[in-house]
Design an enzyme around this catalytic site. Sequence first.
Site, short mmCIF file in Angstrom:
data_model
loop_
_atom_site.label_atom_id
_atom_site.label_comp_id
_atom_site.label_asym_id
_atom_site.label_seq_id
_atom_site.Cartn_x
_atom_site.Cartn_y
_atom_site.Cartn_z
N GLN A 124 0.85 -1.19 0.00
CA GLN A 124 0.00 0.00 0.00
C GLN A 124 0.88 1.23 0.00
OE1 GLN A 124 -2.90 -0.07 3.20
NE2 GLN A 124 -2.73 2.14 3.45
N GLY A 125 0.92 1.99 -1.10
CA GLY A 125 1.78 3.15 -1.23
C GLY A 125 1.05 4.44 -0.90
N SER A 127 1.88 6.60 2.55
CA SER A 127 2.72 7.56 3.29
C SER A 127 3.91 8.02 2.48
CB SER A 127 3.21 6.92 4.59
OG SER A 127 2.13 6.63 5.46
N SER A 159 4.83 -1.38 3.84
CA SER A 159 5.00 -2.73 4.37
C SER A 159 5.13 -3.75 3.25
CB SER A 159 3.80 -3.11 5.25
OG SER A 159 3.69 -2.23 6.36
N GLU A 241 -8.51 -1.02 7.80
CA GLU A 241 -7.34 -1.30 8.61
C GLU A 241 -7.71 -1.52 10.07
OE1 GLU A 241 -4.52 1.85 8.19
OE2 GLU A 241 -3.65 1.02 6.35
N GLU A 356 -2.72 10.89 18.44
CA GLU A 356 -3.20 12.27 18.49
C GLU A 356 -4.18 12.55 17.36
OE1 GLU A 356 0.65 11.86 20.57
OE2 GLU A 356 -0.06 11.30 18.57
#
Length: 372
Positions: A124-125, A127, A159, A241, A356
Site C-alpha cells: 500500500q503506497g 505515506s 509494508s 485497517e 493524536e
Amino acid sequence: MTPGPPADTYRSGLRAWLDEHDLSPGAGYDGSLDAQVAQLDRVRRELWDAGWMRYGWPEAVGGRGGPSVLRAVLGEEVAARELAEPGLYSMVEVLVPTLLSYAPPALAAAMVPRLLSGQEQWCQGFSEPGSGSDLASLTTRAVRDGDTWVINGQKVWTSLAQYAARCVLLARTGPDPGHAGISAFFLDMDTPGITVRPLRTMHGVDEFAEVFLDDVRIPADRILGRPGDGWRLAMDLLPHERSTCFWHRVAHLYTRLDRLLDDAAAPGDEAAALGEAYLALHTVRCRSLTTQHRLADGARLGPETSVDKILLATAEQQLLDTVRDVLPGAVELHDSAWRTEYLYSRAATIYGGTAEVQRNIVARRLLGLGKE
C-alpha cells in the site's frame, strides 16, 4: 451471492480441518521476515485450496460468498494457533475490499485470487517522507501521457514492498493542494523505474521500505475509480485497517497474554497488572465485535473506527509494558522474542494514524467539538 454457512458451523468445521492439517511453521522456521512471508504464502495457499480462504468473498473473485464475519473467524483461528504473523496475514482485509470497490470488475477478478491464494504479496503506497498522518499533503505526481500515466515521487513505511508484486498507490493528478486532485492506481511492482529500499526498524525487522518512482509508466486503465477519487478511496480503505484486521490482532495479543502467564514466575504477585492488561484486551475485543457486526450488516465504516484504533494501541502497549514489569530483564537484558515485541509495540500509537490524530478525529467528527 451464496449465504455461506453460519459462523458457528464454519468455525467448528475449520477447527476440525486445522486439527487434521498442521499448518504450523516447520522445524526450519527461524522467525525471520523471509520465513514469515514464506509461511504466510503457505498458509494462504493451503486455506485457499481447501476452500476456507474463499468464504466471505464474492464469487466473482473466486470466493464462496457469505458474510465478512467468516473472514474474521478464519483470521482469529490463524492468529490463535500462531500460524502466521497477524499483521501480514490481515493485509488482504485492507487491499481486497479496495479492489472490489474501485477496480474494473475484470481486473479484480484476475488479481484478487492471486493475493488470497498466496501467489502474490501486495503493498500500500500511501505515506510519504513529508506526509505521514497528513496524507492530504502527498506530493507523488501522476501525469497523463496518451494511454499511460507517468508517476514520479517517493513513498515510505511501505509494508512488504520488497516482496510485493502489486501496489495500491496514491498520487496527485490535479493542480489543487489538499484532498482534491488525488487519484489511486494499481501498480505492478516490476514496472521499470521502481526502486525499493528496505528500512531497518528498532525491533530489527525490515518490514517497511522506501519506494522510489522515477518516470514509472502504467496503463491508463490501472487507475482505481476515476481521476480525483483517491481521497475517497483512502477514506474507505483506512477503516478496513481498523476492522477485521483488529479482530485478528486482538486474538494474537491474547496468545501473548497466555504466554506471559506461563512465563511469569509468581503471577499472583502481579495479579492487578495482569488483570488490567486483560481488561484492556477485553475492552478492545468488545469494541471490535461491534465493528464486526456492523460489517456483517453491510454498514459503511467511517470515523468511528478511530475508537477501535485508540483502544487497540493502548491495549497492546499496556500488555507489553506489563511484560516488562512482570518479567524483569526480559526486555532490557535479553535478546528475546519479548524484546522484539515490546519494541514493535512502541509503534502502535503511530502506525495507521497517530494516537493524536485519532483523538482529533473522534473529537471533531464524532463529538462535534470543532477545531479548537
